[in-house]
Enzyme design. Structure first.
Site, mmCIF file in Angstrom:
data_model
loop_
_atom_site.group_PDB
_atom_site.id
_atom_site.type_symbol
_atom_site.label_atom_id
_atom_site.label_comp_id
_atom_site.label_asym_id
_atom_site.label_seq_id
_atom_site.Cartn_x
_atom_site.Cartn_y
_atom_site.Cartn_z
ATOM 1 C CG ASN A 225 -0.224 -0.040 2.497
ATOM 2 O OD1 ASN A 225 0.493 0.900 2.829
ATOM 3 N ND2 ASN A 225 -0.376 -1.126 3.248
ATOM 4 C CB ALA A 289 2.332 -0.611 10.611
ATOM 5 C CG ASP A 293 -6.830 -4.999 6.094
ATOM 6 O OD1 ASP A 293 -6.406 -4.953 7.267
ATOM 7 O OD2 ASP A 293 -7.385 -4.034 5.528
ATOM 8 C CG ASP A 322 -6.146 -6.275 13.772
ATOM 9 O OD1 ASP A 322 -5.365 -5.628 14.504
ATOM 10 O OD2 ASP A 322 -7.085 -5.758 13.141
ATOM 11 C CB ILE A 323 -0.256 -6.167 14.732
ATOM 12 C CG1 ILE A 323 0.287 -7.043 13.599
ATOM 13 C CG2 ILE A 323 0.808 -5.916 15.789
ATOM 14 C CD1 ILE A 323 1.271 -6.357 12.680
ATOM 15 C CE LYS A 354 -10.928 0.769 11.556
ATOM 16 N NZ LYS A 354 -10.341 1.464 10.416
#
Ligand code: CTP
Length: 416
Positions: A225, A289, A293, A322-323, A354
């Site tokens: 990205n 970061a 995904d 998902d960190i 979120k």
């Protein structure tokens, strides 16, 4: 008054850069007295260093003549700052364990002056747990450590471990030499509070992720990205300046490591998660970061070829870990956990959702509908359980400083 440094050169291929360093320091009006370890003398001669320092170069603990003229204890204390450059893994290990088996290490143990170590070594030696353990010990002993640069190494490998450029080392030396003067000046002012300026995060460990991740498709292609890593790196720099021990887990970006920051380079989301978990415990974690995904279910070992049918190669994707959410529910959850949310619409609503889903304390929501990714400014809203704070459009460096001030405030409210 002339400022003086005692430069300890230890043995490594980067020792030749100490010559350029001395030249730059002398040009800045800083006096340099040099000490060389026996292995440093395999790479550079005391004669060349002595010509540039215009002084005797000290090499031997048991040199009777040197010892009579200037004792080693005296030698260790005459400078304003002791600099070890390059600092090999070996001398760092000796410093961390307080060994004193030659002139250089004896001086380092005897000195009462601030010490700056500038490591240079092979990338695997740098990442070795023993070296990282020694560096952590030295930092907690108050030694200033510069992070090596990334790049191609003399041994043919590539990664972190190159000696920073001499002008970067000279700038760091000037900064450290100026600190006591600044403290003296500040102390003369009536409203000086030592904790306010630089020490708000002393003794705290701040863990930061930054940049994109690259998820391989085959040996030559990857999913990525547009994240530049600038905001995360700015936050790491601000945290280090506030006195924190900073671990920066960085995806593939083209940015220099901020001074005083321990950087761990990774490629994929799974590598990033492993590096983050490895760096725990932390007082605060700031997950900046832009983690991919998805990754391919199976990265191909060989380059994918067109098969002539006109059909695209099938790419099966699976979700990455998902960190942020992993840390939110971790046994060693950081005291303060902060996520970023890149949104293009309904920014606050998405950020609130979120916050709950990932178990974070704050979400820094940024509007990425403009050129935030790669740009130098950012407009953010901080979403917490208590509400939403909107900040104006600011340079990324100012967002970083403001965020670190807020982190320091929150940590002192929670922990002290
Ligand atoms: N994040 C993470 N690991 C992932 C994905 C995201 O740690 N695999 C973190 C990011 O570092 C950031 C936060 O989660 O701090 C939000 O990332 P974002 O991509 O905006 O959220 P998503 O969970 O992907 O949600 P959405 O798909 O709605 O954008």
């Amino acid at each position: 008054m002339t400022q003086r440094i005692l430069l300890i050169v230890s043995g490594g291929i980067a020792a030749y850069k100490s010559l350029e360093l001395v030249r730059l320091l002398r040009r800045r009006g800083i006096a340099v007295r040099a000490v060389m370890t026996p292995s440093a003398q395999q790479f550079v001669t005391p004669l060349s260093l002595g010509v540039l320092t215009e002084d005797h170069v000290f090499t031997d603990l048991f040199d009777l003549k040197d010892e009579q003229e200037i004792g080693h204890i005296q030698l260790s204390r005459q400078a304003d700052l002791v600099v070890v450059a390059p600092a090999t893994a070996n001398i760092l290990a000796k410093m961390a364990t307080g060994q004193a088996d030659d002139l250089a290490t004896t001086l380092l143990l005897a000195t009462d002056k601030p010490v700056l170590a500038v490591p240079a070594m092979n990338v695997r030696m740098w990442h070795h747990p023993a070296t990282q353990r020694n560096l952590a010990q030295l930092r907690s002993d108050g030694v200033h450590i510069m992070t090596p640069d990334d790049g191609a190494m003399a041994c043919g490998e590539y990664g972190t471990g190159r000696l920073p450029e001499p002008d970067a080392i000279a700038a760091e030396i000037e900064r450290l030499l100026a600190l006591p003067r600044q403290a003296d000046q500040l102390a003369g002012q009536p409203d000086f509070a030592p904790s306010s300026a630089t020490r708000t995060l002393a003794d705290r460990h701040i863990l930061i992720t930054a940049g994109p991740t690259h998820e391989p498709i085959d040996p030559v292609r990857y999913i990525a990205n547009r994240s530049s890593g600038k905001q995360g790196f700015a936050i790491a720099a601000a945290a280090a300046q506030a006195g924190a021990r900073v671990t920066l887990v960085a995806g593939p970006v083209n940015l220099p490591t901020p001074a005083g920051v321990t950087r761990i380079d990774v490629q994929t989301a799974r590598d990033m998660l492993a590096a983050v978990e490895n760096a725990l415990p932390a007082d605060a974690a700031i997950m900046v970061a832009a983690v991919a995904d998805w990754r391919t279910a199976d990265a191909a070992d060989q380059k994918l070829k067109k098969d002539g049918s006109g059909q695209p190669a099938p790419l099966a994707l699976v979700e990455n870990p998902d960190i942020l959410a992993t840390l939110g529910h971790h046994a060693q959850r950081p005291t303060l956990l902060i996520g970023f949310a890149a949104e293009t619409q309904n920014i606050a609503d998405h950020a609130r959702a979120k916050l709950a889903r990932k178990g974070a304390d704050w979400i820094v929501a940024n509007d990425v509908s403009g050129d935030v990714m790669g740009g130098d400014t950012n407009a953010v809203q901080i979403v917490t359980a208590d509400g939403i704070e909107s900040w104006p459009v600011l340079p990324k460096g100012d967002v970083a400083i403001k965020l670190i001030e807020k982190v320091a405030h929150a940590l002192s409210a929670r922990l002290d």
